[in-house]
Design a protein around this motif. Structure first.
Motif, mmCIF file in Angstrom:
data_model
loop_
_atom_site.group_PDB
_atom_site.id
_atom_site.type_symbol
_atom_site.label_atom_id
_atom_site.label_comp_id
_atom_site.label_asym_id
_atom_site.label_seq_id
_atom_site.Cartn_x
_atom_site.Cartn_y
_atom_site.Cartn_z
ATOM 1 N N GLY A 213 0.815 -1.198 -0.090
ATOM 2 C CA GLY A 213 -0.173 -0.143 0.005
ATOM 3 C C GLY A 213 0.707 1.296 0.001
ATOM 4 N N GLY A 214 0.366 2.321 0.491
ATOM 5 C CA GLY A 214 0.719 3.513 0.580
ATOM 6 C C GLY A 214 1.813 3.841 1.608
ATOM 7 N N PHE A 215 2.583 5.093 1.800
ATOM 8 C CA PHE A 215 3.625 4.834 2.599
ATOM 9 C C PHE A 215 3.119 4.582 3.955
ATOM 10 C CE2 PHE A 215 6.451 7.297 5.484
ATOM 11 C CZ PHE A 215 7.564 6.804 5.174
ATOM 12 N N VAL A 216 2.105 5.333 4.618
ATOM 13 C CA VAL A 216 1.772 5.030 6.162
ATOM 14 C C VAL A 216 1.081 3.495 6.077
ATOM 15 C CG1 VAL A 216 0.127 5.622 7.946
ATOM 16 C CG2 VAL A 216 1.373 7.220 6.469
ATOM 17 N N GLY A 217 0.186 3.373 5.362
ATOM 18 C CA GLY A 217 -0.544 1.800 5.605
ATOM 19 C C GLY A 217 0.526 0.789 5.166
ATOM 20 N N GLY A 218 1.412 1.008 4.018
ATOM 21 C CA GLY A 218 2.193 -0.157 3.723
ATOM 22 C C GLY A 218 3.357 -0.454 4.673
ATOM 23 N N THR A 219 3.617 0.772 5.187
ATOM 24 C CA THR A 219 4.689 0.766 6.467
ATOM 25 C C THR A 219 4.159 -0.090 7.484
ATOM 26 O OG1 THR A 219 5.919 2.899 5.673
ATOM 27 C CG2 THR A 219 6.181 2.025 7.996
ATOM 28 N N VAL A 220 2.921 0.196 8.140
ATOM 29 C CA VAL A 220 2.267 -0.623 9.114
ATOM 30 C C VAL A 220 2.324 -2.018 8.721
ATOM 31 C CG1 VAL A 220 0.415 -0.895 10.529
ATOM 32 C CG2 VAL A 220 1.275 1.216 9.913
ATOM 33 N N LYS A 221 1.540 -2.313 7.723
ATOM 34 C CA LYS A 221 1.471 -3.520 7.350
ATOM 35 C C LYS A 221 3.163 -4.270 7.273
ATOM 36 C CE LYS A 221 -1.066 -5.147 3.914
ATOM 37 N NZ LYS A 221 -1.833 -5.176 2.686
ATOM 38 N N ILE A 234 13.394 -15.251 11.580
ATOM 39 C CA ILE A 234 13.194 -15.728 10.072
ATOM 40 C C ILE A 234 13.457 -14.642 9.072
ATOM 41 C CG2 ILE A 234 11.326 -16.631 8.141
ATOM 42 C CD1 ILE A 234 9.908 -18.147 10.786
ATOM 43 N N GLY A 235 14.245 -14.761 8.188
ATOM 44 C CA GLY A 235 14.359 -13.631 7.246
ATOM 45 C C GLY A 235 16.051 -13.147 7.085
ATOM 46 N N ASP A 236 16.329 -13.300 5.890
ATOM 47 C CA ASP A 236 17.598 -12.976 5.823
ATOM 48 C C ASP A 236 18.016 -11.784 4.784
ATOM 49 O OD1 ASP A 236 18.893 -15.568 6.675
ATOM 50 O OD2 ASP A 236 17.381 -16.329 5.323
ATOM 51 N N THR A 237 16.830 -11.225 4.103
ATOM 52 C CA THR A 237 17.083 -10.029 3.259
ATOM 53 C C THR A 237 15.668 -9.435 3.003
ATOM 54 O OG1 THR A 237 17.743 -9.013 1.323
ATOM 55 C CG2 THR A 237 16.884 -11.307 0.845
ATOM 56 N N ILE A 238 15.298 -8.288 3.176
ATOM 57 C CA ILE A 238 13.978 -7.721 3.389
ATOM 58 C C ILE A 238 13.790 -6.693 2.137
ATOM 59 C CG2 ILE A 238 13.771 -8.186 5.598
ATOM 60 C CD1 ILE A 238 14.029 -5.051 6.085
ATOM 61 N N ARG A 239 12.622 -6.677 1.665
ATOM 62 C CA ARG A 239 12.011 -5.520 0.744
ATOM 63 C C ARG A 239 10.924 -4.997 1.182
ATOM 64 N NH1 ARG A 239 9.569 -4.464 -4.801
ATOM 65 N NH2 ARG A 239 9.600 -2.327 -4.813
ATOM 66 N N VAL A 240 10.822 -3.927 1.549
ATOM 67 C CA VAL A 240 9.416 -3.079 1.808
ATOM 68 C C VAL A 240 8.707 -2.489 0.771
ATOM 69 C CG1 VAL A 240 8.300 -1.256 3.242
ATOM 70 C CG2 VAL A 240 10.362 -2.334 4.228
ATOM 71 N N GLU A 249 11.409 3.385 0.963
ATOM 72 C CA GLU A 249 11.296 2.056 1.427
ATOM 73 C C GLU A 249 12.608 1.431 2.051
ATOM 74 O OE1 GLU A 249 8.626 0.074 -2.455
ATOM 75 O OE2 GLU A 249 11.000 -0.586 -2.092
ATOM 76 N N VAL A 250 13.857 2.125 1.417
ATOM 77 C CA VAL A 250 15.058 1.485 2.129
ATOM 78 C C VAL A 250 14.947 2.014 3.624
ATOM 79 C CG1 VAL A 250 17.513 1.907 2.128
ATOM 80 C CG2 VAL A 250 16.198 1.639 0.013
#
Length: 374
Positions: A213-221, A234-240, A249-250
């Protein structure tokens, strides 16, 4: 036993692969990725966007290669980038061959979507010849028809089965330098799929809540979904994935990692939501400080609180603290200790100078530490 065991995160053990010069998995730091949204066929615009992401701290960056015009320019982009480039390939296996030859550090493909076993074998040969890793990217919005018919809808079991099918295609060709994502826009679906996949395989996992989603909603999710997984190791690399600029995103990715104590980069700001007791405009002050301190990469902490209720206590736990006082005069703390006051008019510039000086002090101290002989 650690000093604060409730903060400990026991990371899932995965094997390590290399994405260019960046290790992913094993005991390597969790890396932060993003993706350009400029036409890859326009190398000037794409490189300019990559520069902004590099300034924000990106570790790996992905570019889409939908056509031959894009892969034709990929070599220029790879040579200009300071971080490894992942080529995003869908369906057309020749784009994968071209991207590998152009110097991509990783190919994002789904082996089952690029055709026959012979075509998969060609992509694997190109990846091996060019030292490319591969990311298998399963997505809840584009599951194979037979799996949708089998399960009735996208579900964790369907995403994991799709991932295992794609993994087998690579392993059948003796290729093991891969990482896997099982993304979905439904954060419950994504988290459950990653949990199941983490139990089934030992390869590195690329985390994401896709189309968040957008900046606020997507950040929360993203923070809820990826944060939950990272908290449990769990997790070795991430992309928001945000409908926002890649450099945003970074920054969000690093903030998620900083909140969990997994990676620290730049200034960690502790600030209050403000109230009628505030001695200065906390909201605007924090906004201005965050903007002006983006260039700081050295990990350090700054507390900005509007009054003395919690200000001194928070300042004791941070490198630099600012607490609002009366008559436009505010208290500054250094290394948790009351040090001096500052007037409202000089406050922003003064705090920025203190942070820059502290960052330089930390960097100098780190540089003076002798490297242990191997």
């Amino acid at each position: 036993m650690s000093l604060r065991p409730w903060r400990d995160i026991v990371r899932r053990r995965s094997r390590q692969i290399m994405v260019g010069t960046v290790p992913v998995g094993g005991d390597a730091p969790v890396t932060v990725q993003t993706m350009t949204n400029t036409p890859t066929s326009d190398p000037v615009a794409t490189i300019d966007q990559i520069r902004r992401c590099e300034d924000a701290g990106v570790d790996i960056i992905r570019v889409s290669c939908p056509d031959v015009e894009s892969t034709a320019q990929l070599g220029k982009i790879v040579r200009a980038s300071r971080v490894p480039i992942v080529a995003d390939i869908h369906f057309h296996y020749k784009r994968a061959l071209e991207a590998a030859d152009a110097g991509a550090a990783c190919l994002r493909i789904n082996p089952g979507n690029i055709g026959s076993s012979q075509r998969v074998a060609e992509v694997v040969r190109a990846a091996k010849a060019n030292g490319c890793a591969i990311r298998i990217g399963v997505n809840g919005g584009s599951l194979e028809k037979d799996l949708l018919e089998k399960y009735g809808e996208p579900c964790p079991e369907a995403l994991v089965e799709s991932a295992l099918d794609h993994i087998k295609l690579l392993q059948d060709h003796d290729f093991h330098e891969f990482k896997v994502a099982v993304k979905a826009s439904d954060l419950f679906l994504a988290v459950a799929a990653y949990q199941q996949l983490a139990e089934a395989v030992d390869c590195p996992l690329h985390l994401g809540i896709t189309e968040a989603g957008g900046f606020v909603g997507g950040t929360v999710k993203s923070a809820i979904g990826m944060g939950s997984l990272l908290w449990y190791g769990i997790g070795d690399t991430i992309r928001v994935s945000l409908s926002a600029e890649p450099e945003d995103e970074v920054r969000v990715g690093f903030e998620i990692l900083k909140a969990l104590g997994i990676r620290n980069r730049g200034v960690r700001v502790v600030s209050c939501p403000s109230c009628a007791r505030q001695g200065f405009d906390v909201i605007r002050t924090v906004q201005a400080l965050e903007e002006r301190l983006q260039h700081i990469r050295t990990p350090m902490s700054l507390s900005v609180l509007g009054c003395v209720v919690n200000g001194p206590g928070e300042a004791r736990e941070t490198d630099i603290g600012l607490t609002g006082g009366g008559n436009g005069k505010h208290m500054v703390y250094l290394s948790g200790v009351t040090d001096h006051t500052v007037e409202s008019a000089d406050m922003l510039d003064h705090i920025v100078r203190l942070v820059e000086a502290k960052a330089a002090e930390i960097e100098a101290a780190d540089a003076a530490v002798p490297v242990a002989a191997e």
